[in-house]
Design a protein around this motif. Structure first.
Motif, mmCIF file in Angstrom:
data_model
loop_
_atom_site.group_PDB
_atom_site.id
_atom_site.type_symbol
_atom_site.label_atom_id
_atom_site.label_comp_id
_atom_site.label_asym_id
_atom_site.label_seq_id
_atom_site.Cartn_x
_atom_site.Cartn_y
_atom_site.Cartn_z
ATOM 1 N N LEU A 1 -5.634 7.272 2.409
ATOM 2 C CA LEU A 1 -5.805 6.407 1.253
ATOM 3 C C LEU A 1 -4.562 5.540 1.107
ATOM 4 O O LEU A 1 -3.434 6.027 1.159
ATOM 5 N N ASN A 2 -4.770 4.238 0.923
ATOM 6 C CA ASN A 2 -3.679 3.318 0.634
ATOM 7 C C ASN A 2 -3.910 2.740 -0.756
ATOM 8 O O ASN A 2 -4.817 1.926 -0.961
ATOM 9 N N VAL A 3 -3.121 3.209 -1.709
ATOM 10 C CA VAL A 3 -3.236 2.741 -3.093
ATOM 11 C C VAL A 3 -2.362 1.504 -3.275
ATOM 12 O O VAL A 3 -1.173 1.527 -2.947
ATOM 13 N N HIS A 4 -2.957 0.441 -3.808
ATOM 14 C CA HIS A 4 -2.221 -0.790 -4.078
ATOM 15 C C HIS A 4 -2.201 -1.013 -5.594
ATOM 16 O O HIS A 4 -3.185 -1.486 -6.168
ATOM 17 N N PRO A 5 -1.099 -0.677 -6.275
ATOM 18 C CA PRO A 5 -1.021 -0.972 -7.714
ATOM 19 C C PRO A 5 -0.789 -2.475 -7.901
ATOM 20 O O PRO A 5 0.184 -3.017 -7.364
ATOM 21 N N VAL A 6 -1.677 -3.132 -8.631
ATOM 22 C CA VAL A 6 -1.527 -4.577 -8.826
ATOM 23 C C VAL A 6 -1.435 -4.900 -10.315
ATOM 24 O O VAL A 6 -1.757 -4.068 -11.172
ATOM 25 N N SER A 7 -0.998 -6.118 -10.597
ATOM 26 C CA SER A 7 -0.804 -6.510 -12.003
ATOM 27 C C SER A 7 -1.452 -7.867 -12.243
ATOM 28 O O SER A 7 -0.818 -8.899 -12.068
ATOM 29 N N ILE A 8 -2.722 -7.829 -12.623
ATOM 30 C CA ILE A 8 -3.434 -9.078 -12.913
ATOM 31 C C ILE A 8 -3.803 -9.195 -14.388
ATOM 32 O O ILE A 8 -4.338 -10.218 -14.812
ATOM 33 N N GLY B 1 0.812 -1.212 0.000
ATOM 34 C CA GLY B 1 0.000 0.000 0.000
ATOM 35 C C GLY B 1 0.843 1.259 0.000
ATOM 36 O O GLY B 1 1.851 1.345 0.700
ATOM 37 N N ILE B 2 0.424 2.233 -0.804
ATOM 38 C CA ILE B 2 1.070 3.545 -0.846
ATOM 39 C C ILE B 2 0.161 4.525 -0.118
ATOM 40 O O ILE B 2 -0.960 4.789 -0.565
ATOM 41 N N ALA B 3 0.619 5.070 0.996
ATOM 42 C CA ALA B 3 -0.221 5.924 1.830
ATOM 43 C C ALA B 3 -0.241 7.358 1.318
ATOM 44 O O ALA B 3 0.798 7.933 1.001
#
Length: 226
Positions: free
Chosen positions: A98-105, A55-57
């Motif tokens: 805000l916690n942004v979670h960049p994911v790669s699906i 997570g990116i705060a």
């Protein structure tokens, strides 16, 4: 006879000690090999990035809002268009972190270029080197989102978007794909929908509760804040 018995006992003890030592050594080797195999490569070194969750705060409000997004995902773009402004307001007024979670699906949808992983890595690059530009970078990425089943954006195009969003210190990191392995590892933290058992993007968690996205920020987020 007594001497022989003592000698035998001593030999047995030394054999036991050697076996135990060997087992400890093997166990340590297995642990080391497992840790090495699961190591995510370079890890972002910034206080705003949780290297355990990915997570990116952004912000410092008492309520937590976690978003899990893939830059190739059209529904994530819809989430950005419908809820992004409200999220920004809640950050600005101190209501949420805000916690942004960049994911790669969705690498499978970019013709082998791994666009989802490259763009997630880019988000970590921006978060580490130009944190104040992160949300503008996300907005700009969705404004120029490539279609699924296309090659996606090139690294140079992602760099240009980042620089246009004010991220002037992230170019080399983006071009090098520095955090691609890290992004892949953090994608494993994508939560499952308790109602279906499946995992997809966008995923939303508010104050620890998984929320099925309706694309109405009042329902999805505001009504759930303390």
């Amino acid at each position: 006879m007594v001497a022989t018995t003592k000698s035998s006992n001593s030999f047995a003890i030394w054999v036991s000690v050697a076996v135990v030592a060997a087992l400890v050594l093997v166990g340590a080797l297995v642990v080391w090999m497992n840790n090495t195999a699961s190591a995510p490569g370079p890890v972002p070194a910034a206080a705003n990035i949780n290297t355990e969750t990915g997570g990116i705060a952004v912000g410092d409000g008492a309520n937590s809002v976690d978003t899990y997004v893939d830059f190739m995902c059209p529904y994530c773009n819809q989430f950005e268009q419908t809820e992004g402004e409200t999220i920004q307001q809640l950050i600005d007024d101190g209501s949420i972190t805000l916690n942004v979670h960049p994911v790669s699906i969705l690498d499978r949808a970019s013709q082998g270029t791994k666009f989802s992983t490259r763009s997630a890595s880019a988000a970590y690059c921006v978060a580490e080197s130009d944190p104040d530009a992160l949300l503008d970078f996300i907005t700009a990425m969705y404004a120029q989102q490539p279609a699924e089943s296309s090659p996606g954006l090139t690294d140079d195009e992602i760099v240009a978007i980042a620089e246009g969003a004010g991220a002037t210190n992230s170019s080399a990191c983006i071009s090098d794909g520095t955090y691609m392995d890290f992004a892949t590892t953090m994608t494993q933290n994508l939560p499952t929908n308790p109602a279906t058992g499946g995992a997809s993007t966008p995923a939303l968690v508010v104050n620890g509760e998984y929320v099925t996205v309706t694309y109405d920020p009042q329902t999805d987020i505001v009504a759930r804040l303390n």
